[in-house]
Write an enzyme that holds these catalytic residues in place. Structure first.
Site, mmCIF file in Angstrom:
data_model
loop_
_atom_site.group_PDB
_atom_site.id
_atom_site.type_symbol
_atom_site.label_atom_id
_atom_site.label_comp_id
_atom_site.label_asym_id
_atom_site.label_seq_id
_atom_site.Cartn_x
_atom_site.Cartn_y
_atom_site.Cartn_z
ATOM 1 N N GLY A 1 0.829 -1.201 0.000
ATOM 2 C CA GLY A 1 0.000 0.000 0.000
ATOM 3 C C GLY A 1 0.858 1.242 0.000
ATOM 4 O O GLY A 1 2.091 1.173 0.004
ATOM 5 N N GLY B 1 0.749 5.832 1.034
ATOM 6 C CA GLY B 1 0.074 6.976 1.646
ATOM 7 C C GLY B 1 0.944 8.193 1.508
ATOM 8 O O GLY B 1 1.966 8.188 0.802
ATOM 9 N N GLY B 2 0.556 9.277 2.187
ATOM 10 C CA GLY B 2 1.316 10.511 2.117
ATOM 11 C C GLY B 2 2.703 10.374 2.713
ATOM 12 O O GLY B 2 3.625 11.109 2.365
ATOM 13 N N GLY C 1 4.652 7.621 2.417
ATOM 14 C CA GLY C 1 5.513 6.783 1.605
ATOM 15 C C GLY C 1 4.811 5.478 1.227
ATOM 16 O O GLY C 1 3.579 5.407 1.205
ATOM 17 N N VAL D 1 4.471 1.020 1.572
ATOM 18 C CA VAL D 1 4.647 -0.128 2.472
ATOM 19 C C VAL D 1 4.867 -1.383 1.633
ATOM 20 O O VAL D 1 4.115 -1.636 0.680
ATOM 21 C CB VAL D 1 3.413 -0.311 3.395
ATOM 22 C CG1 VAL D 1 3.632 -1.502 4.315
ATOM 23 C CG2 VAL D 1 3.158 0.952 4.201
ATOM 24 N N LYS E 1 7.705 0.035 6.020
ATOM 25 C CA LYS E 1 7.222 1.356 5.587
ATOM 26 C C LYS E 1 8.441 2.207 5.228
ATOM 27 O O LYS E 1 9.217 2.586 6.092
ATOM 28 C CB LYS E 1 6.418 2.030 6.702
ATOM 29 C CG LYS E 1 5.847 3.394 6.297
ATOM 30 C CD LYS E 1 5.443 4.242 7.486
ATOM 31 C CE LYS E 1 4.257 3.701 8.213
ATOM 32 N NZ LYS E 1 3.782 4.647 9.274
ATOM 33 N N ASP F 1 -4.461 10.125 16.003
ATOM 34 C CA ASP F 1 -4.889 9.769 14.641
ATOM 35 C C ASP F 1 -5.561 8.394 14.629
ATOM 36 O O ASP F 1 -5.248 7.539 13.787
ATOM 37 C CB ASP F 1 -3.698 9.801 13.684
ATOM 38 C CG ASP F 1 -4.138 9.973 12.231
ATOM 39 O OD1 ASP F 1 -3.337 9.641 11.326
ATOM 40 O OD2 ASP F 1 -5.282 10.415 11.991
#
Length: 633
Positions: A336, A338-339, A341, A343, A357, A455
């Site tokens: 996957g 995300g913002g 980086g 994984v 990650k 979060d």
């Protein structure tokens, strides 16, 4: 033979950049114009506002002022303040008359949602804004009516008692915020009023006093004026919140002959520097070591290295970037992104599967990287993801976690999940909610240092092969002493839809571990409904804001009508999850339970659970769904 040492390389780099900087600076001084901002001080035409200059700047310019104006909008230019856009109706030398169209719509409909707004502008050491003709309203929730009614009546305040969940008190003869301790459940807001208040009857109603127009005045500080007209940029230091002037030196476009001479000198200096470096760095391995040594002198590298050294007893195993590439088979299997980086799936030498990650190049002191290592390294709990190791090698940074075969909770709970993902039954959902609660309870009370996550959301809850939940992604976390009930925090952090109200509006209370409780409650409600809490795509208006819809059914003691409930046991699980969550999302942080109490609610008898007060930040109208718009941290 020429000997290239680390000290020599550093001296060479220092001499090279000082030499280039000296040429740029001397040339600019000789020409009398030192910065690229010299053209910013010129006036420009802007629609009905006519000539504008500093502190205003056009939206097409960068770093040319303090107040952005979009002059290409018709019929009125747009001025942006605190990320709110206002129409500029007209301007004098000392003020601008603005109009807020969203306020106008709410006034036109006499909507109580107008009292969720607060017209204010935060302090800046560069410029002071003034908003004239504001009325201060004291907004008090009805649940604590007995405490504030007597207080404001004794102060000769008028009351407005029409809105469902709160009462407003105001005094039209007072045009500033009075300094007194407000009763519990009360806070103040300010809204614009007509400049001829005395001409309006007090019996005409509060909405007739309000207007959608604001009068904006401004005063630029002496330091900022001096800085700006000398060619600098007025900035605020985020750490000290004090003024600071930044200069950018560039070449002047004037004397062509001198410009050519300087350009040739710079070019020759670059060529000489490259030749010397190539001579020193004949071997690639030596070049790499020299380059890494130079990069290690940057501030963020020093901060992280210092942190790792001071926390050796906590930090997990450190891997080299070559080892990271080997364990991920050169980043072959991507799980996957995300913002932060990407994984990747990987394997250690002992055959254990891991998730790696790989972080994007970080800014500043690498706060997210430090937070992740510092937070997870201090934990050991079945519901907290384990950090197996990390990599920090120059700008290459990675975090290595235990592998979670079922991925994140997010893909299991929403109706739009793919056909390959199964729907979780209620006993599993209940155990997941309970496990997350226990993990948060451990972070808040079980560690030697209290950890606030900030979060909590389905994306950051990972599931192992048995669907045991584990809290992950501590990039926004904050460590504090257990005795600290309120924490200081600059700016908002979190994800829209899960951020506690006090993080956005500090008038509602201090930021604390209760902020995680709110995020947990919003997340569990999404688990219960299989949908986002705010969904304007539903057929019935009353179902747009899901917590409101659930509260109404609980209040009327009706069936929850949730999908997939097969028996009384599952019905009880669902009802306990709903009741506990509605307690968690109370607007007032002091009304929310601790995570220990949430665990007790979920594990206890349903008959002993009391119906919570109605959460205030909701609306039953399709056009009145409240949205807290902030940037994610």
């Amino acid at each position: 033979m020429f000997l290239c040492t680390k000290g020599f390389i550093m001296d060479l780099f220092s001499w090279f950049f000082v030499y280039i900087f000296f040429h740029f600076l001397c040339f600019d001084s000789a020409q009398g114009q030192t910065t690229s901002h010299s053209s910013c001080t010129e006036e420009f035409q802007c629609g009905n506002l006519r000539n504008l200059s500093f502190p205003f700047y056009k939206s097409t310019q960068l770093d040319c002022g303090l107040c952005k104006v979009d002059c290409d909008v018709s019929p009125n230019p747009i001025i942006e303040l605190e990320r709110v856009k206002y129409q500029a109706l007209d301007k004098s030398d000392v003020f601008v008359r603005l109009q807020d169209s969203s306020l106008g719509e709410l006034l036109k409909n006499s909507s109580c949602l107008i009292f969720e707004k607060n017209v204010s502008i935060s302090f800046s050491p560069s410029i002071t804004y003034r908003l004239d003709s504001l009325l201060t309203l004291y907004k008090c929730y009805r649940s604590q009516e007995s405490t504030h009614e007597e207080f404001f009546n004794s102060e000769s305040y008028q009351s407005y008692n029409v809105c469902e969940s709160f009462i407003l008190y105001y005094n039209t003869s007072v045009n500033f915020v009075q300094e007194f301790d407000l009763p519990s459940g009360c806070f103040f807001i300010q809204l614009p009023v007509s400049r001829s208040l005395e001409a309006k009857s007090n019996n005409s109603g509060l909405f007739h006093l309000l207007t959608d127009e604001l009068i904006l005045g401004w005063t630029v500080s002496d330091e900022c004026n001096q800085c700006y007209y000398a060619g600098g940029r007025c900035q605020t230091d985020n750490t000290t919140n004090k003024f600071h002037c930044a200069y950018t030196f560039v070449l002047d476009a004037g004397n062509r002959k001198t410009k050519v001479i300087v350009t040739v000198a710079v070019f020759l200096s670059c060529c000489a520097g490259i030749l010397i470096l190539l001579f020193c760095f004949r071997k690639r391995t030596f070049w790499y070591k020299c380059l890494m040594f130079w990069k290690s002198k940057t501030e963020d590298h020093q901060n992280i290295e210092a942190f790792l050294k001071n926390n050796e007893s906590y930090a997990p195993k450190r891997y080299t970037y070559s080892e990271v590439k080997e364990m991920t088979t050169r980043f072959k299997n991507k799980l996957g992104q995300g913002g932060y980086g990407n994984v990747y799936r990987g394997s250690l030498q002992n055959g254990k599967h891991v998730a790696v990650k790989v972080l994007n190049e970080l800014k500043g002191s690498g706060e997210e990287f430090i937070n992740e290592v510092a937070s997870i390294s201090r934990t050991s709990h079945v519901n907290i993801v384990s950090l197996v190791g990390f990599c920090f090698e120059g700008r290459k940074r990675a975090l290595i976690y235990e592998f979670m075969p079922n991925g994140s909770l997010e893909k299991f709970i929403y109706e739009e999940r793919s056909d390959r993902v199964c729907q979780l039954d209620w006993p599993i959902l209940y155990q997941i909610a309970l496990g997350i609660a226990r993990g948060l309870e451990y972070l808040h009370r079980g560690c030697t240092t209290r950890i606030l996550h900030f979060d909590i959301k389905p994306h950051n809850i990972l599931l192992d092969e048995d669907f045991c939940p584990k809290i992950s992604d501590f990039g926004l976390a904050k460590l504090c002493m257990k005795k600290e009930s309120i924490v200081s925090m600059l700016g908002a952090r979190g994800t829209i839809g899960y951020i506690a109200p006090e993080i956005i509006c500090r008038n509602l209370g201090g930021v604390s571990h209760k902020s995680d409780v709110y995020s947990y409650g919003m997340m569990v409600l999404e688990m219960v409904g299989g949908r986002k809490n705010v969904d304007v795509g539903v057929d019935r208006t009353s179902e747009i804001y899901f917590p409101h819809w659930l509260y109404r059914r609980i209040e009327l003691d009706e069936e929850l009508q949730l999908i997939g409930i097969m028996n009384e046991e599952e019905k009880e699980c669902a009802r306990k999850m709903v009741m506990a969550s509605l307690w968690c999302i109370q607007t007032d942080p002091s009304s929310r339970p601790s995570m220990s109490k949430v665990v007790e609610m979920l594990e206890g008898n349903l008959d002993f659970l009391q119906i919570p007060p109605k959460p205030y930040l909701y609306s039953s109208s399709r056009t009145e769904v409240i949205s807290l718009e902030v940037e994610p941290a």
